[in-house]
Scaffold this motif. Structure first.
Motif, PDB file in Angstrom:
ATOM      1  N   MET A   1      45.106  51.183  62.517  1.00 23.31           N
ATOM      2  CA  MET A   1      46.207  51.588  63.371  1.00 23.31           C
ATOM      3  C   MET A   1      46.036  53.059  63.701  1.00 23.31           C
ATOM      4  O   MET A   1      45.453  53.826  62.950  1.00 23.31           O
ATOM      5  N   ARG A   2      46.532  53.428  64.827  1.00 26.83           N
ATOM      6  CA  ARG A   2      46.560  54.833  65.156  1.00 26.83           C
ATOM      7  C   ARG A   2      47.937  55.132  65.693  1.00 26.83           C
ATOM      8  O   ARG A   2      48.360  54.582  66.689  1.00 26.83           O
ATOM      9  N   MET A   3      48.613  56.012  64.988  1.00 25.58           N
ATOM     10  CA  MET A   3      49.956  56.372  65.381  1.00 25.58           C
ATOM     11  C   MET A   3      49.917  57.276  66.601  1.00 25.58           C
ATOM     12  O   MET A   3      49.009  58.074  66.764  1.00 25.58           O
ATOM     13  N   LEU A 281      46.296  48.929  67.353  1.00 24.72           N
ATOM     14  CA  LEU A 281      46.134  48.100  66.150  1.00 24.72           C
ATOM     15  C   LEU A 281      44.761  47.454  66.194  1.00 24.72           C
ATOM     16  O   LEU A 281      44.413  46.787  67.168  1.00 24.72           O
ATOM     17  N   GLU A 282      43.999  47.687  65.098  1.00 22.56           N
ATOM     18  CA  GLU A 282      42.617  47.248  65.028  1.00 22.56           C
ATOM     19  C   GLU A 282      42.470  45.780  64.645  1.00 22.56           C
ATOM     20  O   GLU A 282      43.272  45.243  63.901  1.00 22.56           O
ATOM     21  N   HIS A 283      41.415  45.164  65.159  1.00 20.26           N
ATOM     22  CA  HIS A 283      41.015  43.817  64.768  1.00 20.26           C
ATOM     23  C   HIS A 283      39.495  43.794  64.715  1.00 20.26           C
ATOM     24  O   HIS A 283      38.851  44.733  65.161  1.00 20.26           O
ATOM     25  N   SER A 310      38.287  54.847  70.737  1.00 16.50           N
ATOM     26  CA  SER A 310      37.196  55.093  69.784  1.00 16.50           C
ATOM     27  C   SER A 310      37.683  54.876  68.355  1.00 16.50           C
ATOM     28  O   SER A 310      36.965  54.329  67.517  1.00 16.50           O
ATOM     29  N   HIS A 311      38.935  55.274  68.067  1.00 10.44           N
ATOM     30  CA  HIS A 311      39.509  55.051  66.732  1.00 10.44           C
ATOM     31  C   HIS A 311      39.575  53.544  66.432  1.00 10.44           C
ATOM     32  O   HIS A 311      39.066  53.080  65.401  1.00 10.44           O
ATOM     33  N   GLU A 312      40.197  52.798  67.328  1.00 10.46           N
ATOM     34  CA  GLU A 312      40.383  51.364  67.062  1.00 10.46           C
ATOM     35  C   GLU A 312      39.044  50.625  67.003  1.00 10.46           C
ATOM     36  O   GLU A 312      38.868  49.692  66.218  1.00 10.46           O
ATOM     37  N   PHE A 313      38.084  51.058  67.818  1.00  8.09           N
ATOM     38  CA  PHE A 313      36.762  50.410  67.831  1.00  8.09           C
ATOM     39  C   PHE A 313      36.039  50.682  66.513  1.00  8.09           C
ATOM     40  O   PHE A 313      35.433  49.784  65.918  1.00  8.09           O
ATOM     41  N   PHE A 314      36.121  51.933  66.027  1.00 10.74           N
ATOM     42  CA  PHE A 314      35.466  52.302  64.771  1.00 10.74           C
ATOM     43  C   PHE A 314      35.986  51.422  63.632  1.00 10.74           C
ATOM     44  O   PHE A 314      35.269  51.100  62.681  1.00 10.74           O
ATOM     45  N   HIS A 315      37.267  51.026  63.733  1.00  7.22           N
ATOM     46  CA  HIS A 315      37.866  50.168  62.700  1.00  7.22           C
ATOM     47  C   HIS A 315      37.144  48.821  62.560  1.00  7.22           C
ATOM     48  O   HIS A 315      37.257  48.173  61.519  1.00  7.22           O
ATOM     49  N   SER A 316      36.454  48.366  63.601  1.00  3.11           N
ATOM     50  CA  SER A 316      35.764  47.076  63.465  1.00  3.11           C
ATOM     51  C   SER A 316      34.759  47.148  62.319  1.00  3.11           C
ATOM     52  O   SER A 316      34.520  46.164  61.607  1.00  3.11           O
ATOM     53  N   TYR A 344      40.021  54.345  54.858  1.00  2.00           N
ATOM     54  CA  TYR A 344      40.233  53.351  55.914  1.00  2.00           C
ATOM     55  C   TYR A 344      40.702  54.031  57.203  1.00  2.00           C
ATOM     56  O   TYR A 344      40.114  53.874  58.273  1.00  2.00           O
ATOM     57  N   GLU A 345      41.806  54.767  57.119  1.00  2.00           N
ATOM     58  CA  GLU A 345      42.298  55.452  58.315  1.00  2.00           C
ATOM     59  C   GLU A 345      41.667  56.840  58.483  1.00  2.00           C
ATOM     60  O   GLU A 345      41.438  57.291  59.600  1.00  2.00           O
ATOM     61  N   GLY A 346      41.408  57.506  57.364  1.00  2.00           N
ATOM     62  CA  GLY A 346      40.955  58.894  57.440  1.00  2.00           C
ATOM     63  C   GLY A 346      39.575  59.047  58.036  1.00  2.00           C
ATOM     64  O   GLY A 346      39.360  59.870  58.940  1.00  2.00           O
ATOM     65  N   TYR A 415      47.320  61.103  55.982  1.00  2.00           N
ATOM     66  CA  TYR A 415      45.943  60.689  55.661  1.00  2.00           C
ATOM     67  C   TYR A 415      45.125  60.419  56.923  1.00  2.00           C
ATOM     68  O   TYR A 415      43.915  60.214  56.826  1.00  2.00           O
ATOM     69  N   TYR A 416      45.748  60.444  58.073  1.00  2.00           N
ATOM     70  CA  TYR A 416      44.961  60.396  59.308  1.00  2.00           C
ATOM     71  C   TYR A 416      44.366  61.797  59.557  1.00  2.00           C
ATOM     72  O   TYR A 416      43.183  62.025  59.428  1.00  2.00           O
ATOM     73  N   ASP A 417      45.251  62.708  59.948  1.00  2.00           N
ATOM     74  CA  ASP A 417      44.786  64.020  60.404  1.00  2.00           C
ATOM     75  C   ASP A 417      44.118  64.832  59.299  1.00  2.00           C
ATOM     76  O   ASP A 417      43.093  65.483  59.531  1.00  2.00           O
TER      77      ASP A 417
HETATM   78 ZN   LIG Z   1      43.652  53.294  62.419  1.00  2.00          ZN
END
Ligand SMILES: [Zn+2]
Length: 640
Positions: A1-3, A281-283, A310-316, A344-346, A415-417
């Protein structure tokens, strides 16, 4: 996820149950493979209601059906049960009464009558129009997103990998749709999908809308990558050629980075509307991205969403293929343990930003402004004195729903930023120790690469991360990482910024990224001078103090979130009037006087501040190499 950065509050298939009774193995296996038939009707999506009907293969006796509670990627037990209505069960042509479990409100219990082989269940999901305590908006008058968990029950004591669903979908006349879920048949009667596990179903949302466009992001290549946009108007669904070039380069950059892909094809779903809440939201094989309607045609809004895809794609790779063991659960009721979200998010946040630059979205100077604004706010906030970064991850399930007011003391999903700074620290350290021969890219390739193929999950522990880092460069990575995620300060971990050749500095020229955020979100940010955020006059939350940063001059003078700004130095306030007053105070010994409204009472807040406006930037360290510039360089050949 990316807020959204608003105020920086910003799949084991068919495994048979082990059975000692040899004679019944065939029967059990047969039942396991019979899919649940799910029919979903989105034709009333513009009225914010989704209808669903399910047919479950059953045996007579007690049966409990569950509504998904813990949603992957949302890291919280937030399945919106309150808006599940119209629940009815039928068998043998008669209604079967259900009773909700008195402790687990997501569980519907019933008794399947003798002779019944199937049980039909219906539900209507009522979509909220605004974000609230339960659920988020997923449809506008012109488009709809369908995360299947909103409209599905599944049997208790099953694994989501093992329960199979055959789904059929109806959408409004004239609408188009896109999803990573394989389609088997399309007719006037609806869209039929391949039978998949419940895990894959929930992992494969549908985007549908009146105005949709599809772009090929890897022409002539396998696996295929598609961008599907749906907007509230035809014009806003159109992406610009330079945006398509950027996202084609993004696909190429992930190939160069990982050397492997864990999906059969990838579908970026992008909803452009003012009526959903900006989010991603990543899948495994797609991502559900939601942004403001004008995002593709407004440079300021686009700047605030530069790293979304790019964030959501990297989550794959990071989050889906490789996943912390505590977040890999057998079904959607099992609680998740989120303390490793700083990986995971960081790590995803770090590479989302880096890949947006490698793809040509951010020029180096633009990325430096983004990084300066991130480093500065984290360094400025006192919340870490009581709550370390790891606790923000452990507490993810309560922090996602937290208000923005009070974030400077409460902390948010930092934990994101903050992990951007920690992973930059690790990346530059590897580069330094190996004389530039290795980098965090080598870790990603070793840890997230592997063999290309269909989606699967390979769980990991913190020890696995440390072992992989040691495989790149031997170092006391445990100490390095745990010190940072468990630190109480003072200040943010800025060693990586320095090792990348830069340092944080402040002057009176507004930070370019901040300028875009202010324009896109209609707020004024005085964090590093007076120390508060205020909403523009006239719009949503007009004149409201969104946050007074704890310990700042404004907060010490009595300003607090929720007050409304009325006047500055006796003049009706506007963004220009406020900024001018801060500049003027440099030449005066008088305090800046804010007239504010607190409930129905007026009060004056006097702020003794004479240093003018202050905005963060990165300044080159004299004599240092531009390691950050090296990190941002494209690693794949430029796409055409
Ligand atoms: Zn995320």
């Amino acid at each position: 996820m990316r807020m959204a950065r608003t105020l920086r509050t910003a799949i084991l298939s068919g495994a048979a149950i082990v059975c000692a009774l040899v004679g019944s193995v065939a029967l059990v296996a047969q039942q396991e493979t019979r899919p649940v038939k799910l029919e979903v009707d989105l034709r009333e999506a513009p009225r914010r209601i989704y209808h669903a009907k399910m047919v479950f293969p059953v045996k007579p006796g007690p049966l409990t059906l569950l509504y998904p509670k813990w949603i992957p990627g949302e890291h919280a037990p937030n399945g919106p049960i309150v808006d599940v209505t119209g629940v009815k069960f039928f068998a043998n042509g008669s209604e079967v009464r259900w009773r909700r479990n008195t402790v687990d409100l997501y569980a519907f219990e019933c008794e399947v009558p003798a002779g019944a082989e199937t049980l039909e269940a219906t539900l209507d999901y009522l979509l909220p129009q605004e974000a609230g305590t339960a659920g988020v908006p997923s449809a506008s008058a012109q488009l709809a997103v369908l995360p299947w968990n909103l409209v599905a029950f599944y049997p208790q004591d099953t694994k989501s990998d093992e329960v199979k669903f055959s789904a059929k979908l109806r959408i409004p006349a004239g609408w188009k749709f896109a999803t990573a879920l394989p389609v088997t048949k399309e007719s006037n009667d609806g869209i039929e999908f391949e039978t998949v596990s419940l895990t894959t179903l929930v992992d494969s949302p549908v985007l549908a809308g009146a105005y949709m466009k599809t772009y090929d992001l890897s022409p002539g290549q396998r696996p295929a990558h598609w961008l599907h946009t749906a907007a509230d108007s035809a014009a806003m669904a159109e992406a610009l050629p330079e945006q398509i070039t950027m996202w084609r380069q993004l696909v190429a950059e992930t190939g160069a980075l990982f050397g492997a892909r864990h999906y059969r094809h990838y579908d970026f779903l992008l909803a452009l509307t003012e009526h959903l809440v900006p989010n991603g939201l990543e899948h495994h094989e797609s991502s559900d991205n939601r942004v403001q309607e004008r995002t593709l045609h407004d440079a300021d809004i686009f700047e605030t969403q530069m790293d979304l895809l790019s964030h959501e794609f990297f989550h794959s790779w990071n989050g889906k293929y490789r996943r912390p063991a505590g977040l890999q659960t057998p079904n959607f009721q099992e609680p998740m343990r989120s303390d490793m979200l700083w990986v995971y998010e960081g790590l995803t946040q770090y590479y989302g930003v880096i890949l947006a630059a490698r793809s040509g979205g951010w020029k180096p100077e633009g990325l430096r402004e983004y990084l300066a604004s991130t480093a500065a706010y984290l360094n400025d906030r006192p919340g870490r004195t009581w709550r370390n970064l790891e606790d923000t991850a452990t507490s993810a399930q309560i922090l996602y729903g937290g208000r923005s007011e009070g974030n400077s003391w409460r902390r948010s999903v930092d934990y994101y930023d903050e992990s951007t700074l920690i992973w930059l620290d690790a990346d530059t350290l590897i580069r330094e120790k190996t004389g530039g021969k290795k980098s965090l890219d080598d870790f990603c390739r070793a840890f997230h690469g592997g063999q290309s193929g269909d989606p699967k999950v390979v769980p990991y522990t913190v020890d696995d991360v440390l072992t992989a880092l040691n495989g790149i460069t031997p170092y006391d990575w445990r100490k390095f990482l745990l010190e940072r995620v468990r630190s109480h300060g003072p200040g943010a971990p800025l060693d990586g910024v320095a090792r990348s050749g830069w340092k944080l500095k402040f002057n009176d020229t507004i930070n370019e990224h901040q300028k875009s955020v202010e324009a896109a979100e209609h707020i004024v940010d005085t964090e590093y001078s007076l120390g508060f955020f205020v909403h523009y006059p006239g719009g949503d939350n007009a004149d409201e103090i969104a946050e007074a940063v704890k310990g700042s001059p404004a907060e010490k003078a009595g300003l607090t979130a929720g007050m409304k700004l009325v006047a500055v130095n006796g003049r009706k306030w506007s963004p220009d009037v406020l900024r001018e007053a801060i500049r003027e105070a440099k030449r005066s010994s008088n305090p800046i006087e804010l007239l504010v409204e607190n409930d129905e009472f007026y009060q004056t807040v006097k702020i003794d501040w004479h240093e003018g406006e202050r905005y963060p930037h990165l300044e080159k360290l004299a004599g240092a190499a531009d390691v950050l510039g090296e990190i941002l360089k494209a690693k794949a050949p430029a796409v055409k």
